[in-house]
Design a protein around this motif. Structure first.
Motif, PDB file in Angstrom:
ATOM      1  N   LEU A 181      60.925  19.364 108.313  1.00 50.69           N
ATOM      2  CA  LEU A 181      60.990  17.998 108.435  1.00 50.69           C
ATOM      3  C   LEU A 181      59.793  17.052 107.622  1.00 50.69           C
ATOM      4  O   LEU A 181      59.816  17.250 106.684  1.00 50.69           O
ATOM      5  CB  LEU A 181      60.141  18.024 110.525  1.00 50.69           C
ATOM      6  N   ASP A 182      59.775  16.103 108.502  1.00 48.27           N
ATOM      7  CA  ASP A 182      59.225  14.994 107.341  1.00 48.27           C
ATOM      8  C   ASP A 182      57.706  16.035 107.080  1.00 48.27           C
ATOM      9  O   ASP A 182      57.422  16.132 107.551  1.00 48.27           O
ATOM     10  CB  ASP A 182      59.192  13.700 107.626  1.00 48.27           C
ATOM     11  N   ASP A 183      57.094  14.884 106.163  1.00 48.66           N
ATOM     12  CA  ASP A 183      55.766  15.294 105.633  1.00 48.66           C
ATOM     13  C   ASP A 183      55.637  16.816 105.384  1.00 48.66           C
ATOM     14  O   ASP A 183      54.180  17.741 105.257  1.00 48.66           O
ATOM     15  CB  ASP A 183      54.503  14.974 107.393  1.00 48.66           C
ATOM     16  N   ASN A 184      56.319  17.569 104.893  1.00 50.12           N
ATOM     17  CA  ASN A 184      56.816  19.000 104.461  1.00 50.12           C
ATOM     18  C   ASN A 184      56.260  20.023 105.567  1.00 50.12           C
ATOM     19  O   ASN A 184      55.124  20.895 105.678  1.00 50.12           O
ATOM     20  CB  ASN A 184      55.347  19.216 103.443  1.00 50.12           C
ATOM     21  N   ILE A 185      56.893  19.610 106.493  1.00 51.33           N
ATOM     22  CA  ILE A 185      56.118  20.526 108.179  1.00 51.33           C
ATOM     23  C   ILE A 185      57.341  21.426 108.293  1.00 51.33           C
ATOM     24  O   ILE A 185      58.633  21.089 108.057  1.00 51.33           O
ATOM     25  CB  ILE A 185      55.970  19.633 109.407  1.00 51.33           C
ATOM     26  N   ALA A 186      57.477  22.680 108.632  1.00 49.06           N
ATOM     27  CA  ALA A 186      57.994  23.963 108.375  1.00 49.06           C
ATOM     28  C   ALA A 186      58.166  23.325 109.977  1.00 49.06           C
ATOM     29  O   ALA A 186      57.326  23.964 110.949  1.00 49.06           O
ATOM     30  CB  ALA A 186      57.802  24.946 108.227  1.00 49.06           C
TER      31      ALA A 186
END
Length: 310
Positions: A62-67
């Motif tokens: 996802l955005d902001d380097n969120i898995a």
């Protein structure tokens, strides 16, 4: 100056060579068994989707380097709540168990007769057991269609002899499926039982006979217990492929003969529901692997116990 003597430890090379030889089967199992099973496990937690391949990803960035990791357990819940899948699982288990029992009842006397025959006759009989594997699998299955069909050989003979007035329905039922499975997997029962019977020390049987045991008592008290390892191996070798059999129910059965193999095929290629088919495959693998693991661990513990007593 004389060159110094170089000492080479041969044991290190022997250890490396044996490790490579042993590692090849493990590498094979890793690539062609464990990796496909992990892929099935991953797909079983996905959602069906109208795309190629027809399932959603369970891992997303996802955005902001969120898995994001999403597991859909609804596929497994469906297998245990839907009557179709429960009935399919029970039907496949009954067919596989009946086929294994029939193979045992037919294969054990065959293996016992082979062991008690002469050396030349034994080789001929073993060749006859393995001979069907030299022909095409589908040809052998369709041969049973020619035998069991309403206009097949068996019905024509019975009609000609006047035993029946109209053709019998020998196909399109569970009996025909079991007959095809028994015919196909019978060597998997005969060969392990034969190997187990051949390893029995003849002096033990002679000692029992010298002590006054009748032939029947010798068989049930000495021969049968010592051959249980081959019997268990044969049952596993027949039961495991039979529970997921697809060709026999498809050709010798009818649309009402619903088995796990046919359901998996329909879910994969007809309904394009890969997650449900993968979940069903994972459940089947677990169901087959647990008894084998328990039997192997119990056997290993018995061997360790015997070694400790010695």
């Amino acid at each position: 100056m004389l060159p110094k003597k170089i000492k080479i430890d041969v044991r290190k090379f022997h250890f490396k060579g044996s490790s490579i030889v042993v590692g090849i089967p493990y590498l094979w199992l890793l690539v062609f068994f464990l990796c496909p099973c992990l892929i099935l496990l991953k797909i079983s937690f996905a959602n069906s989707a109208l795309q190629v391949p027809p399932y959603s990803a369970i891992f997303k960035w996802l955005d902001d380097n969120i898995a994001q990791l999403t597991f859909n357990v609804a596929n497994y819940r469906l297998l245990f709540t839907d009557e179709l899948y429960v009935r399919t699982f029970l039907t496949s288990t009954v067919i596989a168990a009946g086929s294994a029992l029939a193979c045992l009842l037919i294969g054990y006397p065959m293996a016992y007769a082979i062991v008690r025959s002469g050396r030349k006759t034994r080789m001929i009989m073993l060749m006859l057991v393995v001979l069907p594997f030299w022909t095409s699998f589908l040809m052998r299955v369709y041969a049973w269609v020619m035998l069991l069909a309403p206009t097949g050989v068996i019905n024509n003979i019975l009609l000609y002899l006047g035993v029946i007035d109209h053709p019998l329905k020998l196909m399109g039922n569970y009996c025909a499926v079991i007959i095809g499975i028994v015919y196909t997997y019978l060597p998997f029962m005969v060969l392990p039982v034969y190997s187990s019977l051949e390893k029995i020390d003849k002096s033990i049987i002679e000692a029992a006979q010298d002590l006054g045991c009748a032939p029947t008592k010798v068989f049930f008290s000495v021969v049968a217990p010592l051959s249980m390892r081959g019997v268990a191996t044969g049952i596993f070798l027949v039961f495991m492929p039979a529970i997921g059999e697809y060709v026999m129910p498809e050709i010798l059965g009818d649309p009402s003969t619903v088995t796990i193999g046919r359901i998996v095929w329909n879910e994969f290629f007809t309904n394009l529901s890969w997650p449900v088919a993968s979940a069903l495959s994972v459940i089947m693998i677990i169901f087959v692997a647990i008894p084998v693991t328990l039997w192997h661990s119990g056997r290993q513990s018995r061997l360790n116990k015997r070694a400790g007593q010695v």
